[in-house]
Every structure is written in C-alpha cells, then in structure tokens.
Design an enzyme around this catalytic site. Structure first.
Site, PDB file in Angstrom:
ATOM      1  N   GLU A   1      28.122 -12.970 -10.920  1.00 11.90           N
ATOM      2  CA  GLU A   1      28.978 -12.047 -10.169  1.00 11.90           C
ATOM      3  C   GLU A   1      30.136 -11.524 -11.016  1.00 11.90           C
ATOM      4  OE1 GLU A   1      30.026 -13.375  -6.266  1.00 11.90           O
ATOM      5  OE2 GLU A   1      27.941 -13.565  -5.675  1.00 11.90           O
TER       6      GLU A   1
ATOM      7  N   LYS B   1      26.767 -10.850   5.674  1.00  9.56           N
ATOM      8  CA  LYS B   1      25.845 -10.379   4.629  1.00  9.56           C
ATOM      9  C   LYS B   1      24.643  -9.752   5.326  1.00  9.56           C
ATOM     10  CE  LYS B   1      26.483 -14.075   1.133  1.00  9.56           C
ATOM     11  NZ  LYS B   1      25.985 -15.432   0.812  1.00  9.56           N
TER      12      LYS B   1
HETATM   13  P1  PGA Z   1      24.456 -15.682  -2.883  1.00 10.45           P
HETATM   14  O1  PGA Z   1      25.961 -16.137  -3.054  1.00 10.45           O
HETATM   15  O2  PGA Z   1      24.420 -14.206  -2.773  1.00 10.45           O
HETATM   16  O3  PGA Z   1      23.774 -16.220  -4.100  1.00 10.45           O
HETATM   17  O4  PGA Z   1      23.982 -16.350  -1.614  1.00 10.45           O
HETATM   18  C1  PGA Z   1      27.034 -15.563  -2.377  1.00 10.45           C
HETATM   19  C2  PGA Z   1      27.771 -16.570  -1.513  1.00 10.45           C
HETATM   20  O5  PGA Z   1      27.332 -17.726  -1.375  1.00 10.45           O
HETATM   21  O6  PGA Z   1      28.794 -16.216  -0.918  1.00 10.45           O
HETATM   22 ZN    ZN Z   2      28.975 -18.296   0.151  1.00 11.22          ZN
END
Ligand code: PGA
Ligand code: ZN
Length: 396
Positions: free
Chosen positions: A200, A313
């Site tokens: 990230e 998400k």
């Molecule tokens: P991931 O991580 O997109 O790999 O799930 C993001 C998070 O855990 O906030």
């Molecule tokens: Zn997370």
C-alpha cells in the site's frame, strides 16, 4: 434536487481481464446506457480477506499462476449482461449475485454511467441532494502482515492528520510524517529499506518486531511537530495469537498517541470485541473483517457494542448498494464510517467519490506513494480546489 434518472437503462456490458497494483489479474468493466453514456470500473482485491466477505472467482490452472479472471469476465458478458441489459441503472444491483469480482465492476460502472447520463459528477449523483464532505484520510506509513511479508504481524501503522483544516493540508501533514519516517528508516537500516515500498505504498522494516514501526512512527510525528495521531490495523484474523496481541495493544495505547484501532480481534468474537471497545475507548475502534461491509453484521455489532466505526469496502459485499446499506447501518448505530480501498488496487479513483458523496467522514487508501493510492488522493485534492467541497476533518 434529485439527480437520479430512473429512465436511464443499461444497453451493453463489457468486461476484460486487466492487472491490479500487485500485478495480479482483476476485472475491468464498461457499462453503456441508453443515452450513449458509458463508464468503466476496475475491481480491487484484498490480501487479508476475512471469512465473511464475498469471495472472488479465480480461474485456477496455469495462466497467471491460477489467478486469472477469464471465467468472471465470461460470466459478466454472459449471464450478468443478459440479466441487466434493459434494466434501469439505479436498479442493477437488485439482480446482481455471484462472486465479488463478477458483481462489483458492473455495479460500480452502472452507477457511474448513470451519473454521466445525468450530467453530474459521481459524488453529486451519489449524494442525491444530501450533504457531502471530503473525508479525513488515514494514511499508511509502515506495513507488516500480509502487506509486507517477512515483517511483523501487525498489518498497518497509519498516520491520521488530526489538526488539518483542509484536505490539502491533511495530505501535506502526513506526507511530512512519511518523509521523516523514511529518514529514520534510512538511518537505522540504510537507503534500500527507506526506498522499498510495501503493497500500500508504506515503509517496511526488516525483522519481525511489531513495536519498532510504531516507535519509529511516533518519533517521526514528534520530529515534525505536526498534529498527527496514530492508527493501527492489527488485521487480527491473520494473526496466530490475537489475545496476546490485544494485551500488547492495550500497553501501546498507553505509551503512544494512538487514536484509532482496527480489527484488534478475530471476526467471530462479538463479546471480546465489545470488551476491547470499552477498554480502548475513547479511541476509534474500527471493524473491518468483523463486519465485512455487511449491514446485518453491523447491526449485530451495534447490539453488542462491538466497535464504534465500520470500514466500508465495496468488494467485501459485492455491490455499491450493499456497501451503502452497511454505511447507513453504521450511521444508524452512531458508528463512524471509513470508506476503504484494498491492498490490491488500481488507478480507479471511484472510492474518492463514494467517501465524498456518501459523506462517510474518513477514507483509507494506503500511503502517499504508488499511483493506485495517489489516484484517490489526487481526485480529492481536485474536488477541494476546483469544486470547493468542504473537508470533514478528524472527528476528534
Ligand atoms: P486488504 O487489507 O485489502 O488486504 O484486506 C486492507 C485492510 O485490512 O484494511
Ligand atoms: Zn483492515
């Protein structure tokens, strides 16, 4: 003023296999509507995926080490297109079912095409006359866990600009913290480590120590003298002994300026979460894998007093309608909301508009490095400067 145009119907759906920021295959999708307007969306992919999120579909076999998405593409151009062509763009999500990489691209591209057809920016289309604000960013500085394999167990150490009065100032504050953190890494581990970036865009440290990145982040913040707090994402579903880590975390909260904690426990422990939320209060306690962007799970969390904020998400639930329902359930419970990208993301900047148009308050898209991260920040910087949208700021 309502900007929805329910008469706008889907006329065509196309999909293709493309690549995300880890270089893994993902789905691109283009939806065209009756007026001739069209919009595209690219689907992100998580690495620390929880058991309750909607799974994506991978081809297996030899192509792309099994990660190919040709079957998902074929489903979109086949049964999904058959189902949604002729439907009003606003109702497409009602007929979308299946793996998240089959549904999310169609859901997102259809909504964006609706905005194009209505002649309004996507954030305004999403707001539908309601209040909007640019979200406060929580920005990755150090990574571990699944995002920087070989490091420690804790996944994210983030900086939250707690005193900035504009989005532009918020980004500049955390930028200075990241730059100072990189200098500290260079002094300790050399130039190579200070230049490598994790999934990230954050820094990572050699060795498996979980406290060292936290201590370095705290030092970097102190050195800048800026009003910046610390957020931790434990991603406890990926941790072998989350109970032990919670004890450590409680100590860290006493020793460091931590203002937000995400996933301190596994995703099935409602009473443990309620305890942890009480113990960590008044800090923000964010449920990611716990809620999996599912409105019903958010309602359960509200009942238990588990967490006081929800990570939203869209690909955990598969459609924008599902993600918005989770956000509304959070708001109804008095929980804060944080719209989030995934660790495998793309140049698609849609979630900047989601966070703004849904008035979410906060956004989490990674560090101020790597263009799949900056695409979102750059969109928000434009919305602040050109469109003069107000900045939400840190809620305190
Ligand atoms: P991931 O991580 O997109 O790999 O799930 C993001 C998070 O855990 O906030
Ligand atoms: Zn997370």
């Amino acid at each position: 003023m309502a900007v929805r145009a329910t008469a706008v119907r889907v006329t065509a759906v196309r999909a293709w296999e493309c690549l995300d920021s880890r270089g893994h295959p993902t789905v691109g999708c283009l939806v065209t509507v009756g007026s001739g307007a069209s919009a595209a969306a690219l689907v992100p992919t998580g690495a620390s995926t929880g058991q309750f999120e909607v799974a994506d579909l991978r081809d297996g076999g030899d192509r792309y080490a099994g990660l190919g998405v040709r079957a998902a593409v074929a489903m979109i151009e086949g049964e999904i297109a058959d189902a949604v062509v002729g439907w009003p763009v606003d109702e497409v999500d009602e007929v979308l079912t299946g793996p998240s990489n089959v549904t999310l691209g169609v859901s997102t591209a259809a909504a964006k095409a609706g905005a194009v057809a209505a002649g309004v920016p996507f954030w305004r289309y999403l707001a539908d006359g309601g209040p909007v604000s640019l979200p406060c960013p929580m920005v990755n500085i150090f990574s571990g866990g699944r995002h920087a394999e070989g490091g420690g167990t804790v996944q994210d150490y983030l900086a939250i600009p707690t005193g900035a009065t504009t989005f532009a100032e918020a980004i500049e504050h955390v930028w200075r913290v990241r730059r100072r953190a990189a200098e500290l890494v260079e002094a300790e581990h050399g130039r190579l480590w200070s230049r490598l970036v994790a999934d990230e865009g954050g820094l990572a440290l050699p060795g498996g120590d979980d406290e060292r990145p936290l201590a370095l982040l705290a030092s970097a913040i102190a050195d800048t003298g800026l009003p910046v707090g610390i957020a931790i994402d434990v991603a406890a579903t990926q941790v072998p002994d989350p109970e032990a880590l919670l004890t450590t975390l409680t100590r860290w909260c006493a020793d460091y300026p931590i203002v937000s904690v995400e996933d301190p426990l596994g995703d099935n422990d409602w009473t443990g979460w309620a305890d942890a939320t009480t113990r960590l209060a008044p800090r923000q306690v964010v449920g990611d894998d716990l809620f999996a962007t599912d409105a019903e799970r958010v309602a359960t969390g509200a009942k238990y007093g588990a967490a006081n904020a929800v990570l939203v998400k869209p690909n955990q639930i598969g459609t924008l309608t599902g993600a918005r329902a989770a956000l509304l359930a959070a708001r109804a419970a008095g929980f804060r909301t944080v719209v989030s990208a995934r660790s495998g993301d793309t140049e698609d900047d849609t979630i900047a508009d989601l966070a703004t148009g849904w008035n979410a308050g906060q956004i989490k898209v990674g560090s101020v490095h790597r263009s799949e991260r900056l695409a979102k920040y750059n969109r928000l910087l434009r919305l602040e400067t050109v469109d003069r949208l107000p900045y939400a700021g840190w809620p305190g």
